[in-house]
Design a protein around this motif. Structure first.
Motif, PDB file in Angstrom:
ATOM      1  N   GLY A   1       5.665 -18.658   8.544  1.00  0.00           N
ATOM      2  CA  GLY A   1       4.631 -17.959   7.796  1.00  0.00           C
ATOM      3  C   GLY A   1       5.175 -17.355   6.512  1.00  0.00           C
ATOM      4  N   VAL A   2       4.422 -17.489   5.432  1.00  0.00           N
ATOM      5  CA  VAL A   2       4.791 -16.916   4.130  1.00  0.00           C
ATOM      6  C   VAL A   2       3.623 -16.076   3.633  1.00  0.00           C
ATOM      7  N   ASP A   3       3.917 -14.836   3.254  1.00  0.00           N
ATOM      8  CA  ASP A   3       2.905 -13.932   2.718  1.00  0.00           C
ATOM      9  C   ASP A   3       3.290 -13.516   1.302  1.00  0.00           C
ATOM     10  N   VAL A   4       2.306 -13.516   0.403  1.00  0.00           N
ATOM     11  CA  VAL A   4       2.505 -13.073  -0.977  1.00  0.00           C
ATOM     12  C   VAL A   4       1.331 -12.168  -1.326  1.00  0.00           C
ATOM     13  N   GLY A   5       1.608 -10.970  -1.849  1.00  0.00           N
ATOM     14  CA  GLY A   5       0.505 -10.049  -2.096  1.00  0.00           C
ATOM     15  C   GLY A   5       0.730  -9.116  -3.265  1.00  0.00           C
ATOM     16  N   VAL A   6      -0.383  -8.539  -3.735  1.00  0.00           N
ATOM     17  CA  VAL A   6      -0.357  -7.574  -4.834  1.00  0.00           C
ATOM     18  C   VAL A   6      -1.269  -6.397  -4.497  1.00  0.00           C
ATOM     19  N   LEU A   7      -1.075  -5.311  -5.226  1.00  0.00           N
ATOM     20  CA  LEU A   7      -1.913  -4.121  -5.088  1.00  0.00           C
ATOM     21  C   LEU A   7      -3.160  -4.250  -5.948  1.00  0.00           C
TER      22      LEU A   7
ATOM     23  N   GLY B   1      -5.842  -1.580  -7.435  1.00  0.00           N
ATOM     24  CA  GLY B   1      -6.001  -0.138  -7.579  1.00  0.00           C
ATOM     25  C   GLY B   1      -4.784   0.455  -8.260  1.00  0.00           C
ATOM     26  N   THR B   2      -4.718   1.770  -8.275  1.00  0.00           N
ATOM     27  CA  THR B   2      -3.612   2.473  -8.914  1.00  0.00           C
ATOM     28  C   THR B   2      -3.133   3.593  -8.008  1.00  0.00           C
ATOM     29  N   PRO B   3      -1.888   4.069  -8.197  1.00  0.00           N
ATOM     30  CA  PRO B   3      -1.405   5.200  -7.400  1.00  0.00           C
ATOM     31  C   PRO B   3      -2.289   6.434  -7.536  1.00  0.00           C
ATOM     32  N   GLN B   4      -2.957   6.587  -8.672  1.00  0.00           N
ATOM     33  CA  GLN B   4      -3.795   7.762  -8.893  1.00  0.00           C
ATOM     34  C   GLN B   4      -5.218   7.579  -8.357  1.00  0.00           C
ATOM     35  N   GLY B   5      -5.592   6.369  -8.027  1.00  0.00           N
ATOM     36  CA  GLY B   5      -6.973   6.098  -7.652  1.00  0.00           C
ATOM     37  C   GLY B   5      -7.251   6.299  -6.181  1.00  0.00           C
ATOM     38  N   GLN B   6      -8.532   6.398  -5.860  1.00  0.00           N
ATOM     39  CA  GLN B   6      -8.962   6.541  -4.477  1.00  0.00           C
ATOM     40  C   GLN B   6      -9.080   5.191  -3.774  1.00  0.00           C
ATOM     41  N   ILE B   7      -9.257   4.124  -4.548  1.00  0.00           N
ATOM     42  CA  ILE B   7      -9.360   2.795  -3.977  1.00  0.00           C
ATOM     43  C   ILE B   7      -8.003   2.116  -4.078  1.00  0.00           C
ATOM     44  N   ARG B   8      -7.436   1.809  -2.926  1.00  0.00           N
ATOM     45  CA  ARG B   8      -6.179   1.060  -2.883  1.00  0.00           C
ATOM     46  C   ARG B   8      -6.332  -0.034  -1.837  1.00  0.00           C
ATOM     47  N   ALA B   9      -6.101  -1.253  -2.250  1.00  0.00           N
ATOM     48  CA  ALA B   9      -6.185  -2.385  -1.340  1.00  0.00           C
ATOM     49  C   ALA B   9      -5.077  -3.360  -1.692  1.00  0.00           C
ATOM     50  N   ALA B  10      -4.802  -4.258  -0.761  1.00  0.00           N
ATOM     51  CA  ALA B  10      -3.805  -5.295  -1.009  1.00  0.00           C
ATOM     52  C   ALA B  10      -4.472  -6.654  -0.856  1.00  0.00           C
ATOM     53  N   LEU B  11      -4.216  -7.528  -1.810  1.00  0.00           N
ATOM     54  CA  LEU B  11      -4.712  -8.896  -1.764  1.00  0.00           C
ATOM     55  C   LEU B  11      -3.540  -9.797  -1.370  1.00  0.00           C
ATOM     56  N   ILE B  12      -3.696 -10.519  -0.266  1.00  0.00           N
ATOM     57  CA  ILE B  12      -2.593 -11.278   0.312  1.00  0.00           C
ATOM     58  C   ILE B  12      -2.976 -12.746   0.450  1.00  0.00           C
ATOM     59  N   VAL B  13      -2.078 -13.642   0.049  1.00  0.00           N
ATOM     60  CA  VAL B  13      -2.194 -15.057   0.374  1.00  0.00           C
ATOM     61  C   VAL B  13      -1.222 -15.345   1.507  1.00  0.00           C
TER      62      VAL B  13
ATOM     63  N   LEU C   1       0.827  -1.211   0.000  1.00  0.00           N
ATOM     64  CA  LEU C   1       0.000   0.000   0.000  1.00  0.00           C
ATOM     65  C   LEU C   1       0.858   1.256   0.000  1.00  0.00           C
ATOM     66  N   LEU C   2       1.992   1.226   0.676  1.00  0.00           N
ATOM     67  CA  LEU C   2       2.909   2.366   0.638  1.00  0.00           C
ATOM     68  C   LEU C   2       3.529   2.522  -0.750  1.00  0.00           C
ATOM     69  N   SER C   3       3.735   1.406  -1.445  1.00  0.00           N
ATOM     70  CA  SER C   3       4.323   1.480  -2.789  1.00  0.00           C
ATOM     71  C   SER C   3       3.398   2.168  -3.774  1.00  0.00           C
ATOM     72  N   ALA C   4       2.088   2.212  -3.462  1.00  0.00           N
ATOM     73  CA  ALA C   4       1.120   2.861  -4.352  1.00  0.00           C
ATOM     74  C   ALA C   4       1.120   4.376  -4.186  1.00  0.00           C
ATOM     75  N   MET C   5       1.783   4.881  -3.152  1.00  0.00           N
ATOM     76  CA  MET C   5       1.804   6.319  -2.902  1.00  0.00           C
ATOM     77  C   MET C   5       2.953   6.988  -3.650  1.00  0.00           C
TER      78      MET C   5
ATOM     79  N   ALA D   1      11.084  -1.217  -4.643  1.00  0.00           N
ATOM     80  CA  ALA D   1      11.209  -2.486  -5.372  1.00  0.00           C
ATOM     81  C   ALA D   1       9.849  -3.151  -5.541  1.00  0.00           C
ATOM     82  N   VAL D   2       9.000  -3.044  -4.523  1.00  0.00           N
ATOM     83  CA  VAL D   2       7.634  -3.577  -4.625  1.00  0.00           C
ATOM     84  C   VAL D   2       6.888  -2.864  -5.741  1.00  0.00           C
ATOM     85  N   ARG D   3       7.023  -1.550  -5.779  1.00  0.00           N
ATOM     86  CA  ARG D   3       6.352  -0.754  -6.810  1.00  0.00           C
ATOM     87  C   ARG D   3       6.818  -1.175  -8.203  1.00  0.00           C
TER      88      ARG D   3
END
Length: 261
Positions: free
Chosen positions: A209-215, A217-229, A156-160, A192-194
């Motif tokens: 524990g192992v976490d894998v996730g993606v953004l 939304g977009t840096p320009q958008g109002q909706i930003r979420a992360a999907l994590i496995v 989520l920080l990488s989207a900023m 690097a995430v970005r």
């Protein structure tokens, strides 16, 4: 003889001035347009208002929890307006679209997945679909976590943009107090995430524990979420690249259905 006036259209609506309300809305709209928090002096200059009248407005809005003061004494919006409008929130649409995709992802990978966003400086879990395995990872919906120590936070920080990210870290975390080497390493990892579009971590929250996730939304958008496995490492190392690709496809499906792709 008195002549009747001909109707030429609907009467113009009356305009009623409510100065205090106007000033409060001006403040809310101004802060909503800013990536960073603002001082009282900056708000006064931007709105062309005196310090005394803006002070009263800020005090009233803070008392009603529409705005909050940061540790540096500046002001920014809270999620109060979001909560009031939650029945029409775009996050409800996000959940409506994401949940069936998350269910499919969880069943295909046989692992737990969850959806997060940032609220008031913390990562908040919006939804989860648990693995069908008898032994699985689970995270409580509504729970809050550090953006500095989670895959979700770095995504989520990488989207900023840089200025927004700097303001967020200064206002909400103890990031500025950390050693310079640690801060530079963290920011480099976020960049690097970005660049690659996903993030992974092993043993960050607990051993195994192992976490894998993606953004989503977009840096320009109002909706930003992360999907994590989130999964537990077994005797055989997980294929992180394959999991990342599956999560990426699921995230792209969600974004496409929301019109964010």
């Amino acid at each position: 003889m008195v002549k009747e006036a001909k109707a030429t259209g609907a009467a113009a609506p009356k305009s009623y001035s409510v100065p205090a309300l106007t000033k409060a809305l001006d403040v809310l709209e101004l802060l909503s347009e800013q990536a960073n928090s603002m001082s009282q002096a900056e708000i006064c200059r931007a709105l062309g208002r005196s310090a005394s009248e803006i002070f009263r407005v800020l005090s009233a809005l803070e008392a009603r929890r529409y705005i909050r003061r940061t540790q540096g004494g500046q002001y920014r919006l809270t999620l109060r307006l979001f909560e009031l409008s939650r029945t029409h929130s775009p996050y409800e649409e996000l959940l409506r679209v994401a949940l069936p995709v998350m269910r499919n992802l969880s069943e295909d990978l046989r692992e737990t997945c969850h959806l997060t966003t940032l609220r008031d400086g913390e990562v908040v879990v919006l939804a989860q679909h648990e693995s069908p395995k008898p032994v699985r990872l689970s995270v409580e919906v509504g729970s809050r976590h550090s953006p500095l120590a989670t895959v979700s936070g770095r995504i989520l920080l990488s989207a900023m943009e840089e200025d927004e990210r700097r303001g967020f870290l200064s206002d909400y975390t103890g990031f500025d107090a950390r050693p310079e080497e640690e801060r530079l390493s963290f920011l480099s990892r976020v960049e690097a995430v970005r660049a690659r579009g996903y993030e992974t971590a092993e043993g960050e929250r607990f051993v195994g524990g192992v976490d894998v996730g993606v953004l989503i939304g977009t840096p320009q958008g109002q909706i930003r979420a992360a999907l994590i496995v989130a999964l537990l490492r077994g005797p055989v190392a997980p294929d992180v690249a394959a999991i990342a690709e599956a999560v990426r496809r699921a995230g792209a499906t969600i974004a496409d259905r929301l019109g964010l792709g």
